[in-house]
Scaffold this active site. Structure first.
Site, mmCIF file in Angstrom:
data_model
loop_
_atom_site.group_PDB
_atom_site.id
_atom_site.type_symbol
_atom_site.label_atom_id
_atom_site.label_comp_id
_atom_site.label_asym_id
_atom_site.label_seq_id
_atom_site.Cartn_x
_atom_site.Cartn_y
_atom_site.Cartn_z
ATOM 1 C CE1 TYR A 1 -92.565 -74.674 -21.678
ATOM 2 C CE2 TYR A 1 -92.870 -76.876 -20.778
ATOM 3 C CZ TYR A 1 -92.036 -75.873 -21.227
ATOM 4 O OH TYR A 1 -90.693 -76.070 -21.211
ATOM 5 C CE LYS B 1 -89.951 -71.280 -18.027
ATOM 6 N NZ LYS B 1 -91.149 -71.942 -18.513
HETATM 7 C C1 LIG Z 1 -91.490 -73.340 -18.671
HETATM 8 C C2 LIG Z 1 -92.907 -73.727 -18.460
HETATM 9 C C3 LIG Z 1 -93.245 -74.975 -17.906
HETATM 10 C C4 LIG Z 1 -92.207 -76.015 -17.568
HETATM 11 O O1 LIG Z 1 -91.417 -75.612 -16.513
HETATM 12 P P1 LIG Z 1 -89.887 -76.076 -16.276
HETATM 13 O O2 LIG Z 1 -89.536 -75.356 -15.040
HETATM 14 O O3 LIG Z 1 -89.118 -75.670 -17.491
HETATM 15 O O4 LIG Z 1 -89.914 -77.561 -16.117
HETATM 16 C C5 LIG Z 1 -94.583 -75.236 -17.677
HETATM 17 N N1 LIG Z 1 -95.539 -74.335 -17.998
HETATM 18 C C6 LIG Z 1 -95.255 -73.134 -18.546
HETATM 19 C C7 LIG Z 1 -96.354 -72.192 -18.879
HETATM 20 C C8 LIG Z 1 -93.929 -72.792 -18.794
HETATM 21 O O5 LIG Z 1 -93.650 -71.608 -19.353
#
Ligand SMILES: *Cc1c(COP(=O)(O)O)cnc(C)c1O
Length: 377
Positions: free
Chosen positions: A116, A212
């Protein structure tokens, strides 16, 4: 080289919980039943939203930064799903930073180069400040990852990666990393515990952006870490208290509500994704379809380049042009529209987060837009 990680992994492991931390029930049952108030006449089925900055003295919690019954309910459910103990954080990146901060001054971190973006940026920032050294690797090249593990304190995996959708051999890399004395983290945001449970492969820490799939409705920012290692758990809990990246109460409540349908959402989104992959592969506007064979994130590369990719994301009615992923609705974006996206990601790559709508509607919407992008021969 010093590390604040609490134990030397080359010594015999006496502190991890045994395999009986794994749930006896199937994930879909756990998602529905875990994190409920104790059974009693007139007890509510759902954990209430407890708004409290402080508690009457003499108990286990005492203050709002140290704990909250609504957090605990979410943590209980996620912990059971992953097969460990969970801690919620204010965002995915708050969970990422808290784990990275356990690396001692100057420690070596081996990380998936397509992790990420925020994680890679965080590591680069720490490296620039002399906090750690970072070696970025191609996680599909197990031999190279294993070779890089020498002298490392931490191996940071994300599998599948975002948005390249590469898959790591988690058991092989974990065994090699442990042999080298390094801890292993897997960011399990894309796969979710419905499809992949890294702690069962001996991984030390699972990290989530609960923003997510776990929450699943694009209305919450939340993160989590999960571990079977009691010592790591208490170190991480202590860091959460001291660094203060605590979750919001309402957010954990919404995330727990989202978790109740995680298995259904993931199954439906995955079957939609698999069907779309079959059809997308035959469309002349697309030169490449990347799909790891599971999950609901698909990356496509447009034959006519970045402009065609941008056009596609503006021509649909159901597919929403937006960043982020893992919600009930189908979203997509051209990843290189972000300046921070690495140049190793094709300029014309569109990452698609397939939702739970009817697959025929999703396909018709996409196909109509894609058909307009094919140049006449
Ligand atoms: C979105 C995401 C993050 C970061 O998370 P947030 O909730 O936006 O801080 C970390 N790892 C992955 C794989 C992500 O998709």
């Amino acid at each position: 080289m010093g590390t604040d990680f609490p134990r030397d992994l080359t010594e015999t492991d006496a502190t991890s919980a045994s395999a009986d931390a794994a749930p006896a029930l199937h994930p879909s049952t756990v998602a529905v039943t875990a994190g409920r108030p104790a059974a009693a006449p007139d007890a509510p089925l759902n954990t209430p939203i407890t708004m409290a900055s402080t508690y009457r003295a003499g108990g286990d919690v005492e203050y709002g930064r140290f704990g909250n019954p609504t957090w605990s309910a979410f943590e209980d459910a996620l912990g059971q799903l992953e097969g460990g103990r969970a801690l919620a954080f204010s965002s995915g990146l708050a969970a990422v930073s808290t784990v990275l901060d356990l690396v001692g001054q100057g420690g070596k971190v081996v990380a998936a180069r397509h992790s990420y973006n925020g994680t890679v940026m965080q590591m680069a920032d720490m490296e620039a400040r002399g906090r750690l050294t970072c070696v970025l690797v191609d996680i599909t090249d197990t031999e190279a990852v294993v070779a890089a593990c020498e002298d490392a304190v931490l191996v940071w995996l994300e599998s599948p990666t975002n948005p390249a959708l590469e898959v790591a051999d988690i058991p092989a890399i974990t065994a090699a990393a442990h042999e080298a004395g390094a801890y292993v983290v897997v960011d399990n945001t894309f796969a979710t515990p419905v499809l992949q449970r890294p702690l069962e492969d001996d991984v030390d820490i699972v990290v989530h952006s609960a923003t997510k799939y776990l929450s699943g409705h694009s209305d919450v920012l939340l993160g989590a870490v999960v571990t079977r290692d009691e010592e790591l758990f208490s170190v991480l809990k202590g860091r959460r208290e001291l660094m203060g990246a605590v979750p919001g109460t309402f957010e954990t409540w919404l995330a727990l509500r989202g978790l109740r349908t995680l298995h259904l959402r993931v199954e439906r989104a995955q079957s939609n994704a698999a069907e779309l992959v079959r059809r997308l592969g035959e469309h002349p506007a697309i030169s490449e379809v990347r799909y790891p064979g599971f999950g609901a994130i698909v990356s496509i590369v447009l034959s006519e380049g970045a402009m065609a990719a941008d056009l596609l994301t503006r021509k649909t009615k159901i597919w929403v042009h937006a960043t982020s992923l893992g919600g009930v609705e189908s979203t997509f974006e051209r990843r290189r529209r972000w300046k921070t996206e690495p140049a190793t990601i094709p300029d014309a790559l569109v990452r698609m987060s397939v939702g739970i709508e009817d697959v025929e509607d999703l396909w018709n919407d996409l196909r109509t837009a894609l058909d307009q992008l094919v140049l006449p021969a």
